[in-house]
Scaffold this motif. Structure first.
Motif, PDB file in Angstrom:
ATOM      1  N   UNK A 111      10.542   6.375 -11.932  1.00  0.00           N
ATOM      2  CA  UNK A 111       9.980   6.250 -10.601  1.00  0.00           C
ATOM      3  C   UNK A 111       9.737   4.893 -10.773  1.00  0.00           C
ATOM      4  N   UNK A 112      10.003   3.911  -9.965  1.00  0.00           N
ATOM      5  CA  UNK A 112       9.555   2.561 -10.107  1.00  0.00           C
ATOM      6  C   UNK A 112       8.433   2.630  -8.886  1.00  0.00           C
ATOM      7  N   UNK A 113       7.172   2.315  -9.309  1.00  0.00           N
ATOM      8  CA  UNK A 113       6.012   2.313  -8.480  1.00  0.00           C
ATOM      9  C   UNK A 113       5.278   1.445  -8.487  1.00  0.00           C
ATOM     10  N   UNK A 114       4.307   1.187  -7.391  1.00  0.00           N
ATOM     11  CA  UNK A 114       3.376  -0.075  -7.594  1.00  0.00           C
ATOM     12  C   UNK A 114       2.152   0.854  -7.073  1.00  0.00           C
ATOM     13  N   UNK A 115       1.171   0.551  -7.890  1.00  0.00           N
ATOM     14  CA  UNK A 115      -0.081   1.303  -7.955  1.00  0.00           C
ATOM     15  C   UNK A 115      -1.231   0.350  -7.665  1.00  0.00           C
ATOM     16  N   UNK A 116      -2.107   0.438  -6.667  1.00  0.00           N
ATOM     17  CA  UNK A 116      -3.507  -0.210  -6.300  1.00  0.00           C
ATOM     18  C   UNK A 116      -4.546   0.626  -6.456  1.00  0.00           C
ATOM     19  N   UNK A 117      -5.300   0.117  -7.288  1.00  0.00           N
ATOM     20  CA  UNK A 117      -6.523   0.959  -7.431  1.00  0.00           C
ATOM     21  C   UNK A 117      -7.813   0.098  -7.216  1.00  0.00           C
ATOM     22  N   UNK A 118      -8.768   0.757  -6.627  1.00  0.00           N
ATOM     23  CA  UNK A 118     -10.107   0.216  -6.124  1.00  0.00           C
ATOM     24  C   UNK A 118     -11.202   1.242  -6.680  1.00  0.00           C
ATOM     25  N   UNK A 119     -12.163   0.342  -7.051  1.00  0.00           N
ATOM     26  CA  UNK A 119     -13.421   0.967  -7.686  1.00  0.00           C
ATOM     27  C   UNK A 119     -14.365   1.298  -6.484  1.00  0.00           C
ATOM     28  N   UNK A 120     -14.815   2.430  -6.199  1.00  0.00           N
ATOM     29  CA  UNK A 120     -16.005   2.846  -5.333  1.00  0.00           C
ATOM     30  C   UNK A 120     -17.107   2.141  -5.890  1.00  0.00           C
ATOM     31  N   UNK A 121     -17.405   1.020  -5.583  1.00  0.00           N
ATOM     32  CA  UNK A 121     -18.720   0.229  -5.771  1.00  0.00           C
ATOM     33  C   UNK A 121     -19.743   0.288  -4.701  1.00  0.00           C
ATOM     34  N   UNK A 122     -21.101   0.399  -5.296  1.00  0.00           N
ATOM     35  CA  UNK A 122     -22.028   0.256  -4.362  1.00  0.00           C
ATOM     36  C   UNK A 122     -22.171  -0.927  -3.455  1.00  0.00           C
ATOM     37  N   UNK A 123     -22.869  -1.132  -2.414  1.00  0.00           N
ATOM     38  CA  UNK A 123     -22.901  -2.287  -1.627  1.00  0.00           C
ATOM     39  C   UNK A 123     -24.357  -2.762  -1.775  1.00  0.00           C
ATOM     40  N   UNK A 124     -24.648  -3.930  -1.096  1.00  0.00           N
ATOM     41  CA  UNK A 124     -26.013  -4.584  -1.160  1.00  0.00           C
ATOM     42  C   UNK A 124     -26.941  -3.454  -0.792  1.00  0.00           C
ATOM     43  N   UNK A 125     -26.855  -2.648   0.035  1.00  0.00           N
ATOM     44  CA  UNK A 125     -27.957  -1.736   0.662  1.00  0.00           C
ATOM     45  C   UNK A 125     -28.243  -0.816  -0.459  1.00  0.00           C
ATOM     46  N   UNK A 126     -27.311  -0.519  -1.181  1.00  0.00           N
ATOM     47  CA  UNK A 126     -27.717   0.742  -2.492  1.00  0.00           C
ATOM     48  C   UNK A 126     -28.413  -0.116  -3.583  1.00  0.00           C
ATOM     49  N   UNK A 127     -27.934  -1.394  -3.607  1.00  0.00           N
ATOM     50  CA  UNK A 127     -28.662  -2.270  -4.675  1.00  0.00           C
ATOM     51  C   UNK A 127     -30.276  -2.472  -4.276  1.00  0.00           C
ATOM     52  N   UNK A 128     -30.276  -2.818  -2.994  1.00  0.00           N
ATOM     53  CA  UNK A 128     -31.870  -2.819  -2.351  1.00  0.00           C
ATOM     54  C   UNK A 128     -32.436  -1.755  -2.733  1.00  0.00           C
ATOM     55  N   UNK A 129     -32.112  -0.569  -2.390  1.00  0.00           N
ATOM     56  CA  UNK A 129     -32.703   0.462  -2.643  1.00  0.00           C
ATOM     57  C   UNK A 129     -33.126   0.859  -3.701  1.00  0.00           C
ATOM     58  N   UNK A 130     -32.168   0.918  -4.700  1.00  0.00           N
ATOM     59  CA  UNK A 130     -32.773   1.019  -6.303  1.00  0.00           C
ATOM     60  C   UNK A 130     -33.552  -0.084  -6.688  1.00  0.00           C
TER      61      UNK A 130
END
Length: 707
Positions: free
Chosen positions: A451-470
């Protein structure tokens, strides 16, 4: 298109330039640039032979390396690359100030003809960096390409200067090689040493022994005091050098993606799926939009991200699949094309029932158990669940999944069974192999498609609100503690927190337990103004999505050995020492000196008499562990029947009796053993040579205070 055409026309030159840039980066650049400002407030990053290496001087070596990297990588170096570049710059300084004076004393050099031979001589003499950079279409080294490149360089003053620096790097690399080779070729072994090596390998004694391991006694049978540790430390001072180090305690506040972060990423992925479906240039989209591991090209089933294949869903040309969650990454896959290949793959799962032994009844029992589980599966039981319960190999935890595999990987009966299946599902019969009986499930039947495939991956990263909370949680914790006692108490009161410790951290360390990017924490801990046992500090580690609050609990100096620094090691060694005394005293109580080994074993209790044949070069006796002291005592027995008194070795107490001796037979030629000695010594010469030179020139590295 015109730009691309010109690049293609110049591809040969471009590739050579990139390769030489890499070589320059590896060998070194502007090697002779030294000097820099001294005195004033210029920090000192090291000392060599009493001469201070200032920050400015160090930077004179580092900056050209950074520039070279930026030129060939098209970007500025990140922190990980900077670590490597700083180390390279330091080694360049060490070479110039330590190795070069020794090389000059010996009169070693690299002349013009030798340099030319390194660039354009016989392929056996050409420097490996040049050899790798100038290859023709057949992969062979080409002097003609070197000459063409040099003509090209003459037209560009900047490239000409870089080439001169590259040549200087080659010369210094050759000088170091000559010096190393000279030292290695000075290694020699005499015939007497060869004979001794032969005897060490071939002389043997057979002994009977009683062994009482220290581990057989609880630590509570002995008492270890600080005075004992001080005594042991002073007795073996050379084994415990003083070092600069700190011990830390810290808590980690994880920055975790919120529900909003997850929803935002899902919307991004939906938009990306639409873009991927209509993209005219899939490869460009994949490279631009992927966070980490973009894939584009032809792949066999075993190379495609897990989760893409499904029992119910075939992969068809033009299809968009996903997103799939894998290792905190969401992946989108587009099947660009499908073709037939000569190699077949299959995906299967199994449950293995191993016979308990080699007897016929053992095999029959394994087959019976396997058949019972097979019947349960036919009646509708979950295969993965049964695999976790009954599986006896490493696949059990994965529900029996073997993944994708091709032919000639599994044993023949198993391979024949899985490649004969033409549809997914449970095989209705057991498969017998040399390992036992297998229940087999075909997850995906054999396929020869690629199979000739194209794969895009994205990391589920925390946003600014999550950083602010920690960050807010960490700030609240920090505001409530002033000393180490408060620190520990607050952690105990909060079940969400875990107190972590890092003992004996060195100045140049970059990681501590659970934190791979802890350089900022470590640098803070070593600052003179950072107090011990109070005033914790807060650190953000965005690379790992963590906020850390740390406190220094101990600081150690290279000017003084502290028992706390080596407390764990000292305690273990003194405990073994005292257990040895305890066991030997017990041997005296049972009057071991007047008893046979069998009587000693019976009187002591829970030990046995064993026999072992031991070569002179051994470091262990039987399965007692590392005990070279015991080997020496065994060979110290002269007459058959001679016996040692109870003695303490590395892992326990022995009593030995000599059964027989087997001296090495006389041989006429020991050259084979001389060569073994020389080869061993040659292999270790560069390391010991480097250590000796650094000691002679008193090389001191203070970089850990600054980077």
């Amino acid at each position: 298109m015109a730009i691309i055409s010109k690049i293609r026309q110049r591809a040969g030159i471009a590739i050579i330039f990139i390769a030489l840039g890499l070589a320059l980066f590896l060998v070194g650049s502007d090697i002779l640039q030294t000097g820099g400002l001294r005195g004033g407030n210029d920090p000192v990053v090291g000392e060599i032979d009493g001469e201070e290496i200032t920050y400015t001087e160090f930077n004179n070596y580092l900056e050209p390396l950074k520039a070279n990297f930026a030129m060939q990588a098209g970007r500025q170096p990140d922190e990980q690359t900077m670590q490597m570049l700083r180390e390279q710059a330091w080694q360049m300084i060490v070479f110039e100030k330590v190795y070069l004076p020794e090389i000059e004393k010996l009169g070693l050099g690299v002349g013009k003809e030798e340099l030319r031979a390194m660039l354009m001589g016989d392929s056996l003499f050409v420097h490996p960096q040049v050899l790798a950079a100038f290859r023709d279409s057949t992969g062979k080294f080409s002097r003609q390409l070197v000459e063409q490149y040099l003509q090209f360089v003459k037209q560009n003053p900047q490239m000409a200067a870089q080439w001169r620096n590259f040549e200087e790097g080659l010369k210094q690399d050759r000088l170091q090689t000559k010096y190393r080779n000279m030292m290695q070729h000075s290694v020699y072994a005499t015939s007497w040493e060869g004979k001794r090596e032969y005897e060490a390998q071939n002389s043997r004694v057979e002994i009977k022994y009683v062994f009482v391991p220290y581990a057989s006694l609880p630590d509570s049978v002995v008492k270890v005091t600080d005075a004992d540790l001080e005594r042991y430390l002073n007795q073996y001072r050379e084994r415990f050098p003083a070092e600069d180090a700190v011990s830390l305690e810290y808590v980690v506040f994880e920055v975790k993606p919120s529900r909003e972060d997850s929803l935002a990423l899902q919307q991004e992925l939906r938009d990306l799926a639409k873009a991927l479906a209509v993209a005219k240039d899939d490869s460009l989209l994949v490279m631009r939009e992927s966070d980490t591991q973009a894939q584009y090209g032809w792949y066999a089933p075993n190379q495609i991200p897990d989760g893409v294949f499904s029992e119910e869903r075939p992969l068809i040309k033009g299809g968009i699949y996903g997103p799939f969650l894998q290792d905190n990454r969401y992946m989108l896959v587009k099947v660009i094309d499908v073709k037939e290949d000569s190699v077949e793959y299959v995906r299967a799962a199994h449950i293995l029932f191993r016979p308990a032994g080699d007897k016929a009844e053992d095999k029959a029992d394994a087959k019976r158990r396997a058949q019972e589980v097979l019947e349960k599966l036919k009646a509708g039981e979950d295969f993965a669940k049964m695999a976790r319960i009954y599986g006896t190999d490493g696949t059990a935890a994965k529900g029996g999944d073997l993944g994708w595999f091709g032919r000639n990987v599994m044993v023949e009966p198993f391979e024949k069974a899985v490649f004969s299946a033409d549809k997914p599902g449970l095989l209705p019969y057991l498969v017998e192999t040399e390992f036992g009986y297998h229940i087999v499930k075909i997850i995906h039947p054999k396929t020869n498609k690629k199979y000739k495939i194209a794969t895009i991956d994205r990391v589920l990263a925390p946003g600014q609100e999550a950083y602010n909370e920690a960050y807010e949680k960490a700030q609240i914790f920090l505001s409530e503690v002033t000393n180490v006692q408060d620190f520990r108490k607050k952690v105990e009161e909060n079940p969400a927190l875990v107190l972590q410790r890092a003992d004996r951290v060195k100045p140049a360390s970059r990681a501590i337990a659970g934190l791979n990017n802890a350089r900022e924490v470590i640098r803070w801990a070593f600052k003179e103004e950072t107090p011990v046992g109070k005033s914790p500090s807060l650190f953000e580690i965005p690379e790992e999505n963590k906020v850390v609050v740390a406190i220094v609990t101990e600081r150690y100096s290279q000017d003084k050995v502290d028992i706390n620094y080596y407390r764990d090691i000292l305690t273990a060694e003194v405990t073994k020492e005292k257990k040895g005394e305890y066991i030997i005293n017990k041997m005296k109580e049972i009057k071991a000196a007047s008893k046979s080994l069998d009587e000693i074993a019976t009187a002591y209790g829970n030990v046995t008499v064993n026999t072992a044949t031991v070569p002179l070069n051994a470091t262990a006796i039987g399965v007692t562990g590392f005990n070279p002291t015991a080997v020496g005592r065994a060979f110290g027995l002269k007459n058959v029947g001679d016996r040692t008194p109870p003695f303490a070795a590395e892992s326990g107490v022995f009593v030995m009796q000599l059964v027989s001796t087997q001296p090495a037979a006389e041989i006429a030629d020991y050259s084979q053993y001389k060569k073994q000695l020389v080869d061993r010594q040659k292999g270790s010469t560069p390391f010991f040579m480097d250590q000796a030179l650094r000691k002679i020139y008193e090389v001191k590295d203070y970089r850990g205070k600054f980077f």
